[in-house]
Design an enzyme around this catalytic site. Structure first.
Site, PDB file in Angstrom:
ATOM      1  N   SER A  42      36.810 108.021 103.985  1.00 49.50           N
ATOM      2  CA  SER A  42      36.869 108.802 104.882  1.00 49.50           C
ATOM      3  C   SER A  42      35.645 108.643 105.781  1.00 49.50           C
ATOM      4  O   SER A  42      34.753 107.672 105.692  1.00 49.50           O
ATOM      5  CB  SER A  42      36.716 110.252 104.214  1.00 49.50           C
ATOM      6  N   LYS A  43      35.822 109.573 106.905  1.00 49.08           N
ATOM      7  CA  LYS A  43      34.747 109.410 108.041  1.00 49.08           C
ATOM      8  C   LYS A  43      33.434 109.512 107.409  1.00 49.08           C
ATOM      9  O   LYS A  43      32.439 108.701 107.903  1.00 49.08           O
ATOM     10  CB  LYS A  43      35.047 110.589 108.865  1.00 49.08           C
TER      11      LYS A  43
END
Ligand code: GLU
Length: 505
Positions: A264-265
């Protein structure tokens, strides 16, 4: 496979910077188009105005340009199917939604957000946490299926806000063959009546996506696995409009290095590597680091990404973008999630650095330092140091002693190698160096060998200390090349400096 000309698109929503996974999607689309003499285009899907992030579109275009993933059609590029930004095509979508209403494949729904919230609450209390607007619940809600024609017309005439929802048929198997996943079958009883057109006058992602893929003559939809659950609805929409659906290929997820869940980011900077191609600063001033600014070459980044979910079926690992376009096929894309490996990413970078010519490295490096170095000298430094570097900047850090005299001397080497007899031996060797007329790597090396032989010395008695005097270090590239690079005068001065500074044990 259908025989339509290959036209593929990368369709990001400008809701933030482009994650590495998004770049991979763009890359695979680009490679697929190149390989099949097709067209690769970019379409910006900005119909959800609540999630619009200023600067995101520019970021996406700039990041793709850095990667060398260049579209033939897209925003700012033109093309015969434009505009390529959905908000600029706003007027196009409503007639399509209305058409489906006329044909009883979609309907107006007047329920307010509060009413729907209430339904959800009630259902929750009855032990049904996942309430949906679907083929069952729609029969009791405020929509054009339950209201009379007159009532509907009145509501519309009064300007009552409404959305248009897809009327999912009951109990129908939707099937399609995904190029990567094979046959996918979903029963419509498990699907809700998705909103196609919103009360703000904008289409939803689903409607706009299908209408544009149709109008832009997209032949293959290559996108992330997270869109697989939407694919049955998309197939239904193609069917509802009577259009031939494109071929679908849903790419595997990118997983964290430990294989535990989707990358994820937030993971990147937390786990110590970037997840974005280039730096991104949020409106609040928070910085997410990017591969470009960390010093990665775009070729290395792309090469690494290509291998996250695809392999060429051979042992070759280093590919230029051009070579990737020749080798790429969707049937070598795997179904299984691809684990991201930050060490492998560094490995690709090292390879790229080593495969770049010394002159090119020198000119890139000099550019980053206001051209303060002598380019010919820097080129030799690059040649000497590139085997030991991962990033361009490492060349200067690791090879600092090539450009400046050492300020201190490695204590470990002194402890191990600097003996009582060392000053005498190194002084004698210094005198021999001073006598070499034609000072080259070869002459230094042969003189060194003679010196060892005459004095019956082992290489280990002299070479480490010679290195220590010239570089201050215990390890490094060939001493004869280093001495040659420094030149006779500098070598002698450095040896004098070292011989007076190092006290030994
Ligand atoms: N706009 C969607 C996204 O942000 C595109 C999905 C698709 O390719 O259909 O990823």
């Amino acid at each position: 496979m259908n025989n339509k000309p290959v036209r593929v698109r990368f369709a990001p929503s400008p809701t933030g910077p482009l994650h590495m996974g998004g770049v991979r999607t763009a890359l695979y689309n680009y490679l697929f188009a190149k390989k099949n003499n097709g067209t690769f285009l970019i379409r910006i899907e900005d119909t959800d105005q609540t999630r619009f992030v200023p600067g995101a579109q520019e970021y996406i275009m700039d990041a793709l340009a850095w990667c060398g993933i260049s579209p033939t059609e897209g925003p700012g590029l033109g093309g015969e199917f434009g505009p390529y930004v959905q908000s600029e095509r706003k007027h196009l979508y409503q007639p399509y939604a209305e058409q489906l209403v006329q044909e009883d494949k979609a309907y107006y729904a007047f329920d307010t957000a509060e009413e729907l919230e209430l339904m959800r609450e009630k259902a929750k209390q009855m032990g049904m946490p996942n309430w949906q607007y679907n083929h069952v619940t729609r029969t009791t809600l405020r929509n054009s299926l339950t209201l009379s024609k007159d009532q509907v017309e009145e509501l519309l005439a009064e300007g009552t806000p409404y959305v248009i929802r897809m009327k999912m048929p009951r109990n129908k198997d939707i099937r399609f063959e995904d190029i990567i996943r094979g046959w996918v079958v979903v029963n419509t009883n498990n699907l809700d009546d998705k909103v196609l057109f919103k009360s703000d006058g904008m289409p939803t992602y689903h409607l706009a996506n299908i209408v544009d893929d149709y109008l832009m003559k997209i032949s293959h939809v290559i996108r992330g696995e997270e869109w697989l659950p939407s694919a049955p609805l998309h197939i239904m929409l193609y069917e509802a409009f009577g259009w031939e659906a494109p071929q679908f290929a849903h790419l595997p997820l990118l997983l964290r290095p430990d294989g535990n869940g989707k990358l994820s980011k937030r993971d990147g900077d937390r786990l110590g590597f970037p997840v974005f191609p280039t730096n991104w600063t949020t409106a609040e001033g928070e910085l997410y680091s990017g591969y470009r600014e960390k010093g990665y070459f775009n070729g290395a980044f792309i090469n690494m990404l290509a291998f996250l979910g695809w392999n060429p079926g051979t042992t070759q690992e280093i590919f230029s973008l051009e070579e990737l376009s020749e080798a790429f096929t969707l049937d070598r894309v795997s179904k299984a999630g691809a684990k991201f490996d930050p060490d492998k990413t560094k490995w690709f970078q090292q390879n790229y650095l080593r495969n770049t010519s010394n002159d090119e490295l020198a000119s890139l490096l000099n550019e980053q330092h206001a051209n303060k170095f002598d380019i010919n000298q820097l080129s030799v430094v690059c040649g000497l140091m590139k085997e030991r570097a991962t990033f361009l900047e490492d060349i200067l850090v690791e090879g600092a002693y090539l450009l400046e005299r050492p300020l201190n001397y490695d204590s470990e080497t002194i402890a191990k190698k600097w003996k009582v007899e060392t000053p005498e031996i190194l002084t004698a060797w210094k005198d021999r160096l001073s006598e070499i007329e034609n000072f080259t790597t070869e002459t230094i090396e042969s003189e060194f060998k003679n010196f060892l032989a005459e004095r019956n010395l082992g290489i280990g008695n002299v070479l480490p200390n010679f290195r220590l005097l010239l570089t201050g270090k215990g390890m490094g590239p060939s001493m004869f090349e280093i001495a040659n690079f420094l030149g006779k005068e500098e070598c002698l001065e450095r040896m004098n400096q070292g011989l007076t500074t190092i006290k030994g044990n």
